[in-house]
Design a protein around this motif. Structure first.
Motif, PDB file in Angstrom:
ATOM      1  N   GLY A  57      47.014 113.523  16.379  1.00 11.44           N
ATOM      2  CA  GLY A  57      46.870 114.410  17.286  1.00 11.44           C
ATOM      3  C   GLY A  57      47.765 114.359  18.632  1.00 11.44           C
ATOM      4  N   ASP A  58      48.730 113.209  18.520  1.00 10.30           N
ATOM      5  CA  ASP A  58      49.930 113.250  19.542  1.00 10.30           C
ATOM      6  C   ASP A  58      50.971 114.349  19.136  1.00 10.30           C
ATOM      7  OD1 ASP A  58      50.914 111.603  17.308  1.00 10.30           O
ATOM      8  OD2 ASP A  58      50.969 109.598  18.752  1.00 10.30           O
ATOM      9  N   GLY A  59      50.948 114.183  18.333  1.00 12.90           N
ATOM     10  CA  GLY A  59      51.930 115.270  17.981  1.00 12.90           C
ATOM     11  C   GLY A  59      53.484 115.160  17.085  1.00 12.90           C
ATOM     12  N   ALA A  60      53.236 113.211  16.460  1.00 15.41           N
ATOM     13  CA  ALA A  60      53.831 112.475  15.734  1.00 15.41           C
ATOM     14  C   ALA A  60      53.129 113.272  14.423  1.00 15.41           C
ATOM     15  CB  ALA A  60      53.699 111.209  16.199  1.00 15.41           C
ATOM     16  N   THR A  61      54.603 113.472  13.276  1.00 14.40           N
ATOM     17  CA  THR A  61      54.252 113.396  12.451  1.00 14.40           C
ATOM     18  C   THR A  61      54.464 112.400  10.955  1.00 14.40           C
ATOM     19  OG1 THR A  61      55.373 115.601  12.596  1.00 14.40           O
ATOM     20  CG2 THR A  61      55.186 115.221   9.700  1.00 14.40           C
ATOM     21  N   VAL A  62      53.539 111.911  10.137  1.00 10.70           N
ATOM     22  CA  VAL A  62      54.092 110.572   9.065  1.00 10.70           C
ATOM     23  C   VAL A  62      53.576 111.262   7.800  1.00 10.70           C
ATOM     24  CG1 VAL A  62      52.859 109.406  10.887  1.00 10.70           C
ATOM     25  CG2 VAL A  62      51.143 110.358   9.300  1.00 10.70           C
ATOM     26  N   THR A  63      54.137 110.411   6.782  1.00  8.97           N
ATOM     27  CA  THR A  63      54.335 110.665   5.311  1.00  8.97           C
ATOM     28  C   THR A  63      53.587 110.258   4.881  1.00  8.97           C
ATOM     29  OG1 THR A  63      56.621 111.346   5.655  1.00  8.97           O
ATOM     30  CG2 THR A  63      55.468 110.547   3.076  1.00  8.97           C
ATOM     31  N   VAL A  64      52.457 110.457   4.135  1.00  8.45           N
ATOM     32  CA  VAL A  64      51.674 109.881   3.360  1.00  8.45           C
ATOM     33  C   VAL A  64      51.495 109.700   1.817  1.00  8.45           C
ATOM     34  CG1 VAL A  64      49.156 109.755   3.316  1.00  8.45           C
ATOM     35  CG2 VAL A  64      50.014 110.260   5.090  1.00  8.45           C
ATOM     36  N   SER A  65      51.508 108.748   0.747  1.00 11.03           N
ATOM     37  CA  SER A  65      52.035 109.211   0.201  1.00 11.03           C
ATOM     38  C   SER A  65      50.815 108.319  -0.559  1.00 11.03           C
ATOM     39  CB  SER A  65      52.000 108.064  -0.620  1.00 11.03           C
ATOM     40  OG  SER A  65      54.234 108.717  -0.084  1.00 11.03           O
ATOM     41  N   VAL A  66      50.211 109.178  -2.121  1.00  8.62           N
ATOM     42  CA  VAL A  66      49.090 108.749  -1.973  1.00  8.62           C
ATOM     43  C   VAL A  66      49.028 109.184  -4.431  1.00  8.62           C
ATOM     44  CG1 VAL A  66      46.320 109.805  -3.137  1.00  8.62           C
ATOM     45  CG2 VAL A  66      47.395 110.083  -1.305  1.00  8.62           C
ATOM     46  N   PRO A  67      48.832 107.645  -4.690  1.00  8.86           N
ATOM     47  CA  PRO A  67      49.000 107.952  -6.583  1.00  8.86           C
ATOM     48  C   PRO A  67      48.088 108.844  -6.722  1.00  8.86           C
ATOM     49  CG  PRO A  67      48.563 105.647  -5.764  1.00  8.86           C
ATOM     50  CD  PRO A  67      47.962 106.242  -4.519  1.00  8.86           C
ATOM     51  N   TRP A  68      48.535 109.365  -8.268  1.00 10.82           N
ATOM     52  CA  TRP A  68      48.067 109.851  -9.105  1.00 10.82           C
ATOM     53  C   TRP A  68      46.074 108.580  -9.703  1.00 10.82           C
ATOM     54  CZ3 TRP A  68      48.250 114.281  -7.180  1.00 10.82           C
ATOM     55  CH2 TRP A  68      49.432 114.698  -7.628  1.00 10.82           C
ATOM     56  N   PRO A  69      45.289 109.029  -9.290  1.00 12.83           N
ATOM     57  CA  PRO A  69      44.040 108.193 -10.600  1.00 12.83           C
ATOM     58  C   PRO A  69      44.673 107.882 -11.615  1.00 12.83           C
ATOM     59  CG  PRO A  69      43.046 110.446  -9.320  1.00 12.83           C
ATOM     60  CD  PRO A  69      44.739 110.066  -9.357  1.00 12.83           C
ATOM     61  N   GLY A  70      43.914 106.860 -11.651  1.00  8.25           N
ATOM     62  CA  GLY A  70      44.476 106.793 -13.617  1.00  8.25           C
ATOM     63  C   GLY A  70      45.819 105.883 -13.470  1.00  8.25           C
ATOM     64  N   ALA A  71      46.929 106.552 -13.434  1.00  2.00           N
ATOM     65  CA  ALA A  71      47.951 105.925 -13.977  1.00  2.00           C
ATOM     66  C   ALA A  71      48.782 107.736 -13.829  1.00  2.00           C
ATOM     67  CB  ALA A  71      48.278 105.537 -15.487  1.00  2.00           C
ATOM     68  N   PRO A  72      50.406 106.828 -13.572  1.00  2.00           N
ATOM     69  CA  PRO A  72      51.804 107.208 -13.378  1.00  2.00           C
ATOM     70  C   PRO A  72      51.671 108.650 -14.357  1.00  2.00           C
ATOM     71  CG  PRO A  72      52.322 105.507 -13.296  1.00  2.00           C
ATOM     72  CD  PRO A  72      50.898 105.565 -13.881  1.00  2.00           C
ATOM     73  N   SER A  73      51.970 110.025 -14.420  1.00  2.00           N
ATOM     74  CA  SER A  73      51.811 111.101 -14.932  1.00  2.00           C
ATOM     75  C   SER A  73      52.841 111.494 -15.556  1.00  2.00           C
ATOM     76  CB  SER A  73      51.337 112.450 -14.162  1.00  2.00           C
ATOM     77  OG  SER A  73      50.825 113.102 -15.385  1.00  2.00           O
ATOM     78  N   ARG A  74      52.954 111.552 -17.017  1.00  2.88           N
ATOM     79  CA  ARG A  74      54.936 111.845 -16.767  1.00  2.88           C
ATOM     80  C   ARG A  74      54.379 114.079 -17.732  1.00  2.88           C
ATOM     81  NH1 ARG A  74      58.138 108.131 -17.689  1.00  2.88           N
ATOM     82  NH2 ARG A  74      57.769 106.491 -17.669  1.00  2.88           N
ATOM     83  N   SER A  75      53.204 114.505 -17.524  1.00  2.00           N
ATOM     84  CA  SER A  75      52.939 115.431 -17.847  1.00  2.00           C
ATOM     85  C   SER A  75      52.269 116.538 -16.989  1.00  2.00           C
ATOM     86  CB  SER A  75      51.936 115.832 -19.186  1.00  2.00           C
ATOM     87  OG  SER A  75      51.152 116.747 -18.998  1.00  2.00           O
ATOM     88  N   ALA A  76      53.087 118.104 -17.193  1.00  2.90           N
ATOM     89  CA  ALA A  76      51.497 118.435 -15.628  1.00  2.90           C
ATOM     90  C   ALA A  76      51.050 119.360 -16.499  1.00  2.90           C
ATOM     91  CB  ALA A  76      53.085 120.123 -15.637  1.00  2.90           C
TER      92      ALA A  76
END
Length: 83
Positions: A57-76
């Motif tokens: 709301g104040d105009g600042a930009t923040v980066t948000v990282s969200v892990p995939w549910p379950g486990a890391p992925s190695r497939s599209a």
């Protein structure tokens, strides 16, 4: 080592998320730590999860990282149609 999707996959997923799911991007960012965000765009993804740039709301930009549910992925496949 973190799995890196091919550039064509990343480009497609980002275009889809930002073109078709703008409201969902904001919901994801709000749910995973930036409840006061006013807008969000998906900016990257890898085998560990997605990354969003959220405007506050104040105009600042923040980066948000969200892990995939379950486990890391190695497939599209996780981004393709469900059968």
């Amino acid at each position: 080592m973190t799995y890196r999707f091919d550039d064509s996959i990343r480009t497609g997923v980002l275009a889809h998320m930002n073109g078709d799911h703008g409201g969902d991007n904001l919901l994801i960012v709000r749910a995973f730590g930036q409840a006061d965000a006013v807008s969000a765009v998906m900016s990257d993804l890898d085998g560990n999860g997605g990354v969003w740039d959220a405007e506050m709301g104040d105009g600042a930009t923040v980066t948000v990282s969200v892990p995939w549910p379950g486990a890391p992925s190695r497939s599209a496949r996780r981004f393709g149609p469900r059968s």
